[in-house]
Design a protein around this motif. Structure first.
Motif, PDB file in Angstrom:
ATOM      1  N   HIS A 181      28.810  67.536  60.087  1.00 14.24           N
ATOM      2  CA  HIS A 181      29.391  66.811  58.951  1.00 14.24           C
ATOM      3  C   HIS A 181      30.428  65.801  59.439  1.00 14.24           C
ATOM      4  O   HIS A 181      30.495  64.672  58.949  1.00 14.24           O
ATOM      5  CB  HIS A 181      30.038  67.780  57.967  1.00 14.24           C
ATOM      6  CG  HIS A 181      29.058  68.707  57.325  1.00 14.24           C
ATOM      7  ND1 HIS A 181      29.381  69.996  56.974  1.00 14.24           N
ATOM      8  CD2 HIS A 181      27.753  68.541  56.994  1.00 14.24           C
ATOM      9  CE1 HIS A 181      28.317  70.575  56.436  1.00 14.24           C
ATOM     10  NE2 HIS A 181      27.326  69.717  56.441  1.00 14.24           N
ATOM     11  N   LYS A 182      31.227  66.216  60.404  1.00 13.08           N
ATOM     12  CA  LYS A 182      32.266  65.330  60.929  1.00 13.08           C
ATOM     13  C   LYS A 182      31.641  64.086  61.563  1.00 13.08           C
ATOM     14  O   LYS A 182      32.146  62.959  61.399  1.00 13.08           O
ATOM     15  CB  LYS A 182      33.092  66.082  61.983  1.00 13.08           C
ATOM     16  CG  LYS A 182      33.927  65.232  62.929  1.00 13.08           C
ATOM     17  CD  LYS A 182      35.013  64.448  62.219  1.00 13.08           C
ATOM     18  CE  LYS A 182      35.962  63.779  63.192  1.00 13.08           C
ATOM     19  NZ  LYS A 182      35.332  62.845  64.153  1.00 13.08           N
TER      20      LYS A 182
ATOM     21  N   LEU B 130      34.687  70.093  52.229  1.00 18.45           N
ATOM     22  CA  LEU B 130      33.329  70.435  52.648  1.00 18.45           C
ATOM     23  C   LEU B 130      33.405  71.838  53.231  1.00 18.45           C
ATOM     24  O   LEU B 130      34.050  72.037  54.263  1.00 18.45           O
ATOM     25  CB  LEU B 130      32.813  69.446  53.700  1.00 18.45           C
ATOM     26  CG  LEU B 130      32.831  67.959  53.328  1.00 18.45           C
ATOM     27  CD1 LEU B 130      32.351  67.114  54.502  1.00 18.45           C
ATOM     28  CD2 LEU B 130      31.962  67.694  52.105  1.00 18.45           C
TER      29      LEU B 130
ATOM     30  N   THR C  57      28.500  60.722  58.967  1.00 14.01           N
ATOM     31  CA  THR C  57      28.959  60.117  57.715  1.00 14.01           C
ATOM     32  C   THR C  57      27.825  59.834  56.731  1.00 14.01           C
ATOM     33  O   THR C  57      27.961  60.135  55.541  1.00 14.01           O
ATOM     34  CB  THR C  57      29.750  58.831  57.996  1.00 14.01           C
ATOM     35  OG1 THR C  57      30.914  59.167  58.767  1.00 14.01           O
ATOM     36  CG2 THR C  57      30.189  58.152  56.701  1.00 14.01           C
TER      37      THR C  57
ATOM     38  N   ARG D 191      24.967  63.704  50.619  1.00 17.48           N
ATOM     39  CA  ARG D 191      25.169  64.978  49.917  1.00 17.48           C
ATOM     40  C   ARG D 191      26.199  64.849  48.798  1.00 17.48           C
ATOM     41  O   ARG D 191      26.040  65.434  47.729  1.00 17.48           O
ATOM     42  CB  ARG D 191      25.575  66.061  50.917  1.00 17.48           C
ATOM     43  CG  ARG D 191      24.431  66.391  51.873  1.00 17.48           C
ATOM     44  CD  ARG D 191      24.710  67.564  52.770  1.00 17.48           C
ATOM     45  NE  ARG D 191      23.542  67.855  53.574  1.00 17.48           N
ATOM     46  CZ  ARG D 191      23.491  68.827  54.482  1.00 17.48           C
ATOM     47  NH1 ARG D 191      24.549  69.605  54.666  1.00 17.48           N
ATOM     48  NH2 ARG D 191      22.391  69.045  55.171  1.00 17.48           N
TER      49      ARG D 191
ATOM     50  N   VAL E 225      26.920  63.039  54.953  1.00 15.49           N
ATOM     51  CA  VAL E 225      27.974  63.451  54.012  1.00 15.49           C
ATOM     52  C   VAL E 225      27.909  62.613  52.745  1.00 15.49           C
ATOM     53  O   VAL E 225      27.976  63.139  51.626  1.00 15.49           O
ATOM     54  CB  VAL E 225      29.366  63.355  54.675  1.00 15.49           C
ATOM     55  CG1 VAL E 225      30.471  63.547  53.638  1.00 15.49           C
ATOM     56  CG2 VAL E 225      29.495  64.392  55.784  1.00 15.49           C
TER      57      VAL E 225
ATOM     58  N   ILE F  72      31.320  72.005  47.714  1.00 14.76           N
ATOM     59  CA  ILE F  72      31.941  70.680  47.757  1.00 14.76           C
ATOM     60  C   ILE F  72      33.023  70.665  46.686  1.00 14.76           C
ATOM     61  O   ILE F  72      32.789  71.066  45.549  1.00 14.76           O
ATOM     62  CB  ILE F  72      30.913  69.571  47.473  1.00 14.76           C
ATOM     63  CG1 ILE F  72      29.889  69.488  48.620  1.00 14.76           C
ATOM     64  CG2 ILE F  72      31.606  68.217  47.287  1.00 14.76           C
ATOM     65  CD1 ILE F  72      28.732  68.543  48.339  1.00 14.76           C
TER      66      ILE F  72
ATOM     67  N   GLN G 159      29.800  72.206  60.650  1.00 12.91           N
ATOM     68  CA  GLN G 159      30.899  71.329  60.258  1.00 12.91           C
ATOM     69  C   GLN G 159      31.056  70.155  61.212  1.00 12.91           C
ATOM     70  O   GLN G 159      31.428  69.056  60.785  1.00 12.91           O
ATOM     71  CB  GLN G 159      32.210  72.132  60.180  1.00 12.91           C
ATOM     72  CG  GLN G 159      32.266  73.161  59.052  1.00 12.91           C
ATOM     73  CD  GLN G 159      32.400  72.505  57.684  1.00 12.91           C
ATOM     74  OE1 GLN G 159      31.792  71.475  57.406  1.00 12.91           O
ATOM     75  NE2 GLN G 159      33.185  73.110  56.818  1.00 12.91           N
TER      76      GLN G 159
ATOM     77  N   TYR H 118      37.694  70.493  56.236  1.00  7.87           N
ATOM     78  CA  TYR H 118      36.516  71.277  56.565  1.00  7.87           C
ATOM     79  C   TYR H 118      36.856  72.746  56.325  1.00  7.87           C
ATOM     80  O   TYR H 118      37.559  73.377  57.113  1.00  7.87           O
ATOM     81  CB  TYR H 118      36.096  71.018  58.018  1.00  7.87           C
ATOM     82  CG  TYR H 118      35.759  69.562  58.263  1.00  7.87           C
ATOM     83  CD1 TYR H 118      34.500  69.061  57.953  1.00  7.87           C
ATOM     84  CD2 TYR H 118      36.725  68.674  58.759  1.00  7.87           C
ATOM     85  CE1 TYR H 118      34.198  67.713  58.146  1.00  7.87           C
ATOM     86  CE2 TYR H 118      36.425  67.334  58.951  1.00  7.87           C
ATOM     87  CZ  TYR H 118      35.156  66.859  58.641  1.00  7.87           C
ATOM     88  OH  TYR H 118      34.868  65.522  58.817  1.00  7.87           O
TER      89      TYR H 118
ATOM     90  N   ILE I 264      39.437  64.455  54.550  1.00  9.90           N
ATOM     91  CA  ILE I 264      38.441  65.519  54.473  1.00  9.90           C
ATOM     92  C   ILE I 264      39.007  66.803  55.050  1.00  9.90           C
ATOM     93  O   ILE I 264      39.597  66.804  56.138  1.00  9.90           O
ATOM     94  CB  ILE I 264      37.148  65.140  55.216  1.00  9.90           C
ATOM     95  CG1 ILE I 264      36.482  63.933  54.553  1.00  9.90           C
ATOM     96  CG2 ILE I 264      36.169  66.323  55.250  1.00  9.90           C
ATOM     97  CD1 ILE I 264      35.219  63.453  55.261  1.00  9.90           C
TER      98      ILE I 264
ATOM     99  N   LEU J 223      25.355  72.712  52.646  1.00  8.53           N
ATOM    100  CA  LEU J 223      26.774  72.884  52.327  1.00  8.53           C
ATOM    101  C   LEU J 223      26.962  73.964  51.257  1.00  8.53           C
ATOM    102  O   LEU J 223      26.307  73.934  50.218  1.00  8.53           O
ATOM    103  CB  LEU J 223      27.358  71.569  51.816  1.00  8.53           C
ATOM    104  CG  LEU J 223      28.029  70.665  52.843  1.00  8.53           C
ATOM    105  CD1 LEU J 223      28.380  69.326  52.194  1.00  8.53           C
ATOM    106  CD2 LEU J 223      29.276  71.310  53.422  1.00  8.53           C
TER     107      LEU J 223
END
Length: 273
Positions: A167-168, A137, A171, A177, A174, A123, A164, A212, A210, A120
Motif C-alpha cells: 500500500h505504501k 488503511l 499509490t 481502492r 490505494v 478504510i 501494508q 497504516y 496516511i 484491505l
C-alpha cells in the motif's frame, strides 16, 4: 499498544450483536418502505423482511456444526471477529481526537458470506482541522502461532508488513481502492474521503496523511508483547512519511479457538431467536 480482553459473557454478547448488525446492514431504512401499498396488501410488515435478510446474511459454518475445526484460511468467524475487534479499536478505543470514522465495514458488503474477506480489512478517515484528512488503511490478523512474531506479522506474502508495504509503495492501488470504497458512501463521508483521493492522485501532500493500521489478535497462551510487533516496529521508517499504528488485542483467559467457538455459538443463537 497491547489490550487484554477478558472473554466473558458480556464481551461475547456485545460482539455477536455487533456482527449481526453489520452483516444485515441495509442501505435503506425499513421504516421508509413499511407504508408502501405493496406491503399493506401483503399481510406482513417489513419486520418479516428484516428477519429474512438477517438470517440469510449470517453464514453457517458447516465444519463447526459437525464439531470439527475449520482450516484457518477458511475460518469465516475467526477472520470476522478479528475485523470486528480491529474496527471497534480504531473507532472507539483510541483517545478522543485520535479516533477514525470507518463508515462502511467490509463485513457488511463482503461479496461471499461463506468466505473470509480479502484485501484491505478497513478504510477510515479523520479530519484534521479544516485543511487536512488523515486516511486509515488497516489490516487485521489472528494468530495462535507460538512463534513471536507470528509469520502473519512480517514473514508470509500476505503478512501485515508486506501488505501494508504494498500500500505504501502502490499509490495507484490505494487510489483505486479508495475510489471503489467512496462509491458506496453517503455524501458527507464521500466529500471527506474524496478530498483525500484527489489530493493523493495529484500529490498534494500537505492535504493528507496516511496511517497504516495494524492489528494482531492473540491470546494469553501465545502473546509476546515485546516481540510480536516484528518488523512493523523495527522497520517503521519503511512507511514514512506515513505513520504506523500497531495494536495487539489479546484474549486474557481463553484461547483464540475457544473464543471464536463461543462467538459463533452466540451468533447462531441470536439468529435462531
Amino acid at each position: 499498544m497491547k489490550i487484554d480482553i477478558p472473554v466473558i459473557d458480556s464481551f461475547i454478547n456485545k460482539f455477536a450483536e455487533m456482527y449481526l448488525k453489520q452483516r444485515a446492514q441495509t442501505q435503506f431504512d425499513f421504516r421508509s418502505i413499511n407504508e408502501q401499498v405493496l406491503y399493506q396488501n401483503l399481510g406482513f410488515g417489513t419486520d418479516a423482511l428484516k428477519q429474512i435478510i438477517t438470517k440469510n446474511t449470517i453464514p453457517i459454518d458447516k465444519k463447526r456444526e459437525q464439531g470439527l475445526e475449520p482450516k484457518v484460511l477458511n475460518d469465516i468467524y475467526r477472520s470476522d471477529l478479528g475485523e470486528l475487534l480491529m474496527t471497534y479499536y480504531f473507532e472507539e478505543k483510541l483517545p478522543d481526537g485520535e479516533r477514525f470514522v470507518i463508515p462502511i465495514k467490509n463485513i457488511t458488503f463482503r461479496e461471499r458470506a461463506e468466505l473470509p474477506g480479502r484485501g484491505l480489512d478497513a478504510i477510515g478517515y479523520r479530519k484534521i482541522g479544516d485543511t487536512q484528512v488523515e486516511i486509515l488503511l488497516s489490516e487485521a490478523k489472528v494468530s495462535a502461532d507460538k512463534k513471536s512474531p507470528p509469520p502473519v506479522v512480517d514473514s508470509t506474502n500476505d503478512s501485515i508488513y508486506n501488505t501494508q508495504l504494498n500500500h505504501k509503495n502502490g499509490t495507484p492501488i490505494v487510489v483505486q481502492r479508495l475510489s471503489d470504497y467512496a462509491r458506496r458512501l453517503n455524501a458527507k463521508d464521500a466529500e471527506i474521503l474524496g478530498f483525500a483521493i484527489i489530493s493523493i492522485e495529484h500529490q498534494l501532500t500537505d492535504n493528507y496523511s496516511i496511517t497504516y493500521g495494524c492489528t494482531l489478535v492473540r491470546d494469553h497462551t501465545c502473546v509476546n508483547e515485546s516481540s510480536d510487533f516484528g518488523k512493523i516496529k523495527t522497520n517503521q521508517s519503511d512507511f514514512e512519511p506515513g505513520k504506523v499504528h500497531f495494536s495487539i488485542l489479546s484474549f486474557s483467559d481463553k484461547t483464540i479457538k475457544d473464543t471464536v467457538d463461543l462467538f459463533y455459538a452466540k451468533v447462531q443463537e441470536l439468529i435462531a431467536d
